[in-house]
Design an enzyme around this catalytic site. Sequence first.
Site, PDB file in Angstrom:
ATOM      1  N   SER A 119      55.100  32.749  46.517  1.00  0.00           N
ATOM      2  CA  SER A 119      55.658  31.445  46.155  1.00  0.00           C
ATOM      3  C   SER A 119      57.120  31.578  45.758  1.00  0.00           C
ATOM      4  O   SER A 119      57.817  30.581  45.640  1.00  0.00           O
ATOM      5  CB  SER A 119      54.868  30.843  44.997  1.00  0.00           C
ATOM      6  OG  SER A 119      54.830  31.751  43.925  1.00  0.00           O
ATOM      7  N   HIS A 140      53.189  29.714  52.962  1.00  0.00           N
ATOM      8  CA  HIS A 140      52.891  29.409  51.560  1.00  0.00           C
ATOM      9  C   HIS A 140      51.895  28.250  51.455  1.00  0.00           C
ATOM     10  O   HIS A 140      52.227  27.115  51.774  1.00  0.00           O
ATOM     11  CB  HIS A 140      54.199  29.080  50.815  1.00  0.00           C
ATOM     12  CG  HIS A 140      54.009  28.848  49.358  1.00  0.00           C
ATOM     13  ND1 HIS A 140      54.713  27.905  48.652  1.00  0.00           N
ATOM     14  CD2 HIS A 140      53.165  29.430  48.456  1.00  0.00           C
ATOM     15  CE1 HIS A 140      54.329  27.929  47.391  1.00  0.00           C
ATOM     16  NE2 HIS A 140      53.383  28.830  47.248  1.00  0.00           N
ATOM     17  N   GLU A 152      53.925  25.655  53.745  1.00  0.00           N
ATOM     18  CA  GLU A 152      55.349  25.877  54.003  1.00  0.00           C
ATOM     19  C   GLU A 152      55.463  27.099  54.911  1.00  0.00           C
ATOM     20  O   GLU A 152      54.945  28.175  54.581  1.00  0.00           O
ATOM     21  CB  GLU A 152      56.094  26.124  52.687  1.00  0.00           C
ATOM     22  CG  GLU A 152      56.181  24.877  51.822  1.00  0.00           C
ATOM     23  CD  GLU A 152      56.845  25.135  50.468  1.00  0.00           C
ATOM     24  OE1 GLU A 152      57.662  24.301  50.059  1.00  0.00           O
ATOM     25  OE2 GLU A 152      56.542  26.162  49.822  1.00  0.00           O
ATOM     26  N   ASN A 190      58.261  24.272  45.292  1.00  0.00           N
ATOM     27  CA  ASN A 190      58.537  24.785  43.942  1.00  0.00           C
ATOM     28  C   ASN A 190      59.972  24.491  43.492  1.00  0.00           C
ATOM     29  O   ASN A 190      60.236  24.392  42.300  1.00  0.00           O
ATOM     30  CB  ASN A 190      58.212  26.277  43.846  1.00  0.00           C
ATOM     31  CG  ASN A 190      56.712  26.495  43.672  1.00  0.00           C
ATOM     32  OD1 ASN A 190      56.001  25.609  43.189  1.00  0.00           O
ATOM     33  ND2 ASN A 190      56.229  27.647  44.069  1.00  0.00           N
TER      34      ASN A 190
HETATM   35  N1  3HC Z   1      38.042  24.370  46.177  1.00  0.00           N
HETATM   36  C1  3HC Z   1      37.566  23.610  47.168  1.00  0.00           C
HETATM   37  N2  3HC Z   1      37.446  22.254  47.073  1.00  0.00           N
HETATM   38  C2  3HC Z   1      37.810  21.683  45.912  1.00  0.00           C
HETATM   39  C3  3HC Z   1      38.317  22.417  44.826  1.00  0.00           C
HETATM   40  C4  3HC Z   1      38.426  23.829  44.986  1.00  0.00           C
HETATM   41  N3  3HC Z   1      38.915  24.610  44.028  1.00  0.00           N
HETATM   42  N4  3HC Z   1      38.603  21.567  43.809  1.00  0.00           N
HETATM   43  C5  3HC Z   1      38.292  20.325  44.258  1.00  0.00           C
HETATM   44  N5  3HC Z   1      37.820  20.390  45.520  1.00  0.00           N
HETATM   45  C6  3HC Z   1      37.420  19.263  46.369  1.00  0.00           C
HETATM   46  C7  3HC Z   1      36.244  18.536  45.807  1.00  0.00           C
HETATM   47  O1  3HC Z   1      35.028  19.126  46.232  1.00  0.00           O
HETATM   48  C8  3HC Z   1      36.429  17.128  46.361  1.00  0.00           C
HETATM   49  O2  3HC Z   1      36.011  17.063  47.719  1.00  0.00           O
HETATM   50  P1  3HC Z   1      35.415  15.676  48.339  1.00  0.00           P
HETATM   51  O3  3HC Z   1      36.501  14.659  48.255  1.00  0.00           O
HETATM   52  O4  3HC Z   1      35.059  16.069  49.760  1.00  0.00           O
HETATM   53  O5  3HC Z   1      34.226  15.357  47.481  1.00  0.00           O
HETATM   54  C9  3HC Z   1      37.946  16.968  46.387  1.00  0.00           C
HETATM   55  O6  3HC Z   1      38.490  18.290  46.365  1.00  0.00           O
HETATM   56  C10 3HC Z   1      38.430  16.191  45.192  1.00  0.00           C
HETATM   57  O7  3HC Z   1      37.975  16.862  44.030  1.00  0.00           O
HETATM   58  P2  3HC Z   1      37.460  16.149  42.711  1.00  0.00           P
HETATM   59  O8  3HC Z   1      36.874  14.802  43.047  1.00  0.00           O
HETATM   60  O9  3HC Z   1      36.615  17.116  41.926  1.00  0.00           O
HETATM   61  O10 3HC Z   1      38.745  15.984  41.780  1.00  0.00           O
HETATM   62  P3  3HC Z   1      40.124  15.316  42.103  1.00  0.00           P
HETATM   63  O11 3HC Z   1      39.988  14.083  42.903  1.00  0.00           O
HETATM   64  O12 3HC Z   1      40.843  15.288  40.810  1.00  0.00           O
HETATM   65  O13 3HC Z   1      40.855  16.376  43.047  1.00  0.00           O
HETATM   66  C11 3HC Z   1      42.422  18.123  43.181  1.00  0.00           C
HETATM   67  C12 3HC Z   1      41.081  17.683  42.640  1.00  0.00           C
HETATM   68  C13 3HC Z   1      42.386  18.154  44.705  1.00  0.00           C
HETATM   69  C14 3HC Z   1      42.679  19.534  42.662  1.00  0.00           C
HETATM   70  C15 3HC Z   1      43.513  17.077  42.705  1.00  0.00           C
HETATM   71  O14 3HC Z   1      43.428  16.919  41.309  1.00  0.00           O
HETATM   72  C16 3HC Z   1      44.922  17.483  43.065  1.00  0.00           C
HETATM   73  O15 3HC Z   1      45.382  17.259  44.167  1.00  0.00           O
HETATM   74  N6  3HC Z   1      45.656  18.061  42.071  1.00  0.00           N
HETATM   75  C17 3HC Z   1      47.006  18.537  42.261  1.00  0.00           C
HETATM   76  C18 3HC Z   1      46.935  19.924  42.868  1.00  0.00           C
HETATM   77  C19 3HC Z   1      48.302  20.470  43.138  1.00  0.00           C
HETATM   78  O16 3HC Z   1      49.328  19.890  42.856  1.00  0.00           O
HETATM   79  N7  3HC Z   1      48.290  21.668  43.741  1.00  0.00           N
HETATM   80  C20 3HC Z   1      49.507  22.373  44.023  1.00  0.00           C
HETATM   81  C21 3HC Z   1      49.780  23.304  42.915  1.00  0.00           C
HETATM   82  S1  3HC Z   1      51.323  24.142  43.151  1.00  0.00           S
HETATM   83  C22 3HC Z   1      50.923  25.463  44.080  1.00  0.00           C
HETATM   84  O17 3HC Z   1      49.792  25.743  44.418  1.00  0.00           O
HETATM   85  C23 3HC Z   1      52.088  26.301  44.515  1.00  0.00           C
HETATM   86  C24 3HC Z   1      52.174  27.596  43.757  1.00  0.00           C
HETATM   87  O18 3HC Z   1      53.207  28.323  44.325  1.00  0.00           O
HETATM   88  C25 3HC Z   1      52.455  27.398  42.294  1.00  0.00           C
END
Ligand code: 3HC
Length: 295
Positions: A119, A140, A152, A190
């Site tokens: 990242s 990424h 990315e 990021n």
């Molecule tokens: N693995 C697989 N599937 C998952 C999961 C996981 N860890 N967590 C959630 N899911 C699935 C659920 O099963 C659900 O699927 P469905 O719609 O088919 O039923 C779907 O995702 C939605 O989950 P939930 O209903 O439990 O909860 P939310 O609606 O709150 O969604 C989330 C969860 C997708 C994590 C959402 O909160 C989100 O988009 N959050 C922001 C995540 C984000 O910003 N990620 C980027 C982080 S930065 C990064 O990674 C870069 C690094 O360099 C730092």
Amino acid sequence: MAIQKVGVIGCGLMGSGIAQTAAQAGFSVTVREVNDELLQKGLSSIQKNLARLVEKGTLSAADRDQVAARLKGTTNIEELKDSDIVIEAVTEQLPVKRELYGQLDKLCPRTTIFASNTSSLSITEMATGTSRPDRFLGLHFFNPVPVMKLVEVVRTIATDAAAYEETIQFAEKLGKVPVRTGDRTGFIVNRLLVPYLLDAIRVLQDGLASVVDIDNSMKLGCGYPMGPLTLLDFVGLDTTYYIANVMFDEFREPRFAPPALLKRMVLAGWNGRKSGRGFYDYADPKNPKPVPLVF
Ligand code: 3HC
């Protein structure tokens, strides 16, 4: 030649998600971990994810079995020698990554593309430890990998245009939306996300608002799926602290400087969800409680 065989190095949070996504997309995948314990942990998290999809009816039991059959775990790096692409998702330590790429460079044919899920580290610096900077790029992914649509795709000044396009097509076959970017620390997401997350900590540190009110502001006022402090706990405070420091080193801009509170929380081992405590306490993971912070 189109990519068919995928090697993944590292079966942690990101590596297991990448391996699952590639196997679900129909690729033959070999994922390597350093020891059996870590490998089994990663493979069982993939099995749990697939079982959840079957429960929800998104995946049939027969398809789950086929995905599992396409996915092989190993602790022996030599089993990646036939890969068309190797995606590395190991700890963010340049010497560890360079050592791995050195081994892979000797094992894999000249045609194999090397991709790093880093990242924040420089793709160019990793590539120069191999004999194939032209077939080296960044790929990424975002957490949780099976859900987040973005990838990315990072090219360096040395990346070959055909290898880059091949990888863009591969990302599309994974069901992702690839975005094109160059090799600058933090790439696109990021570069924008980290200052925002650090600012949320500064707002808390300044006593302007509470943990819950900061999160609700961005969730309910801007429609973000998670508030910034929940997202920090989700990504990991140690990870964010590390990325912020690398970005600060690169850009020398105060907006990338990690706030004192973040450093103190990392020093205390409060790394977020994975350690059970960050801005929230996860003793009951389904009902996190804001931690009363004194600073
Ligand atoms: N693995 C697989 N599937 C998952 C999961 C996981 N860890 N967590 C959630 N899911 C699935 C659920 O099963 C659900 O699927 P469905 O719609 O088919 O039923 C779907 O995702 C939605 O989950 P939930 O209903 O439990 O909860 P939310 O609606 O709150 O969604 C989330 C969860 C997708 C994590 C959402 O909160 C989100 O988009 N959050 C922001 C995540 C984000 O910003 N990620 C980027 C982080 S930065 C990064 O990674 C870069 C690094 O360099 C730092």
